[in-house]
Scaffold this motif. Structure first.
Motif, PDB file in Angstrom:
ATOM      1  N   PRO A   1      -9.176   0.974  -4.706  1.00  0.00           N
ATOM      2  CA  PRO A   1     -10.077   1.950  -5.329  1.00  0.00           C
ATOM      3  C   PRO A   1     -11.420   1.313  -5.684  1.00  0.00           C
ATOM      4  N   ASN A   2     -12.502   2.088  -5.586  1.00  0.00           N
ATOM      5  CA  ASN A   2     -13.823   1.522  -5.849  1.00  0.00           C
ATOM      6  C   ASN A   2     -14.335   1.769  -7.266  1.00  0.00           C
ATOM      7  N   ASP A   3     -13.580   2.488  -8.102  1.00  0.00           N
ATOM      8  CA  ASP A   3     -14.014   2.638  -9.493  1.00  0.00           C
ATOM      9  C   ASP A   3     -13.533   1.429 -10.279  1.00  0.00           C
TER      10      ASP A   3
ATOM     11  N   ASP B   1      -4.546  -2.729   6.941  1.00  0.00           N
ATOM     12  CA  ASP B   1      -3.198  -3.296   6.867  1.00  0.00           C
ATOM     13  C   ASP B   1      -2.418  -2.717   5.692  1.00  0.00           C
ATOM     14  N   TYR B   2      -3.101  -2.644   4.562  1.00  0.00           N
ATOM     15  CA  TYR B   2      -2.470  -2.121   3.352  1.00  0.00           C
ATOM     16  C   TYR B   2      -3.518  -1.361   2.537  1.00  0.00           C
ATOM     17  N   ALA B   3      -3.040  -0.495   1.646  1.00  0.00           N
ATOM     18  CA  ALA B   3      -3.932   0.167   0.690  1.00  0.00           C
ATOM     19  C   ALA B   3      -3.209   0.278  -0.643  1.00  0.00           C
ATOM     20  N   ILE B   4      -3.965   0.149  -1.702  1.00  0.00           N
ATOM     21  CA  ILE B   4      -3.419   0.324  -3.046  1.00  0.00           C
ATOM     22  C   ILE B   4      -3.884   1.684  -3.553  1.00  0.00           C
ATOM     23  N   ILE B   5      -2.918   2.564  -3.807  1.00  0.00           N
ATOM     24  CA  ILE B   5      -3.212   3.985  -4.032  1.00  0.00           C
ATOM     25  C   ILE B   5      -2.645   4.451  -5.365  1.00  0.00           C
ATOM     26  N   ASN B   6      -3.438   5.231  -6.094  1.00  0.00           N
ATOM     27  CA  ASN B   6      -2.962   5.874  -7.312  1.00  0.00           C
ATOM     28  C   ASN B   6      -1.826   6.837  -6.963  1.00  0.00           C
TER      29      ASN B   6
END
Length: 305
Positions: free
Chosen positions: A57-59, A116-121
């Motif tokens: 996330p960019n916030d 490859d991966y994402a960190i998601i709420n």
């Protein structure tokens, strides 16, 4: 599912949003350059040369959460003292030569296939058809610092309609719904759930009135639907307005378009107030949504071993 779009924002809000868009654009340019520099430095110093890309996330607050999750997993090391405001500039060790793509939180499920991966709420993961408890390769612990809150403009904390909504959200009905529906992907943080009503409120005086609240579609609007039934029994209407971003819901509480919102945690709210000069406060913590690390091009964590 129906979404509302605000078409009558004031000139001040249009200017503010344009200014923030420019700031975000410059941040993206500068961050990309720094990311490339960091990646080159880590490779040149004998780090692993295989490229791994993780979208985060960019916030400010959710980026820090993402980095703290990666640190907890042993994939990076942050500088001492880098806490809930950490950025990629606070990475001290990056032994896997990870390249970070900073992406608007709502768009992370859409870019998952490209990284490859994402960190998601969890709210965005659930809305995209992902199950945090079964699909996430790593999951953040349930931290009360990131509990999702009911927020209002300062001065409205003791408004009878706000107190009525607060009581409904702190009910056993809502807590039970969260537990039975989300299987650990959303966790209630209400310590002593009630019957959904506040004994100090004159509900008869509120009959026929409407409470307007802005919320993310999942899980916030779904949870509010339970509160809606509780309020309806007292003749109070709950108008749930759904938004898929983290900016408009705060702006419309600030300008009085809606009475409250339910989508964010206190660290994000504090950061938003500081950046935008808004005057929003938390009146209740309802649930927490653990952040998850999801596989995109990778189906396991093997590449990070």
């Amino acid at each position: 599912m129906r979404f509302r779009v605000m078409t009558d924002l004031s000139g001040r809000h249009r200017y503010r949003n344009m200014r923030k868009s420019i700031q975000r654009a410059w941040k993206t340019i500068i961050t990309s350059a720094l990311t490339l520099t960091l990646a080159f430095s880590f490779t040149a110093c004998g780090k692993k040369s295989g490229k791994i890309t993780i979208a985060i996330p960019n916030d400010t607050t959710n980026e820090a959460r993402a980095l703290l999750l990666l640190e907890d997993q042993g994939y990076i090391k942050l500088k001492d003292g880098a806490g809930i405001t950490a950025t990629i500039l606070d990475i001290e060790e990056n032994k896997h030569n990870i390249t970070f793509n900073e992406v608007e939180a709502a768009q992370l499920p859409n870019v998952l296939q490209d990284v490859d991966y994402a960190i998601i709420n969890s709210n965005y993961a659930i809305n995209a058809g992902l199950n945090p408890t079964s699909d996430a390769l790593a999951l953040e612990g349930s931290s009360s610092a990131y509990a999702n809150i009911l927020a209002v403009k300062q001065g409205n904390e003791n408004n009878a309609l706000v107190l009525a909504l607060k009581a409904a959200l702190e009910s056993k009905q809502v807590a039970d719904y969260i537990t039975s529906t989300y299987d650990g992907a959303v966790v209630s943080v209400v310590d002593n759930p009630t019957d959904g009503y506040d004994a100090s409120i004159d509900y008869a005086a509120l009959e026929g009135k409407t409470i307007s609240v802005a919320a993310s579609p999942t899980p916030h609007a779904e949870i509010l639907a339970i509160a809606k039934d509780i309020l309806s029994a007292k003749g109070i209407k709950l108008d749930i307005q759904e938004y898929n971003d983290y900016v408009v819901p705060n702006n419309i509480v600030e300008d009085g378009t809606v009475l409250a919102n339910y989508f964010q945690h206190v660290p994000y709210l504090d950061d938003f107030n500081a950046e935008n000069g808004t005057h929003l406060v938390s009146v209740a913590a309802i649930h927490v949504e653990p952040l998850g690390l999801y596989g995109g091009k990778q189906s396991s964590l093997d590449k990070l071993k």
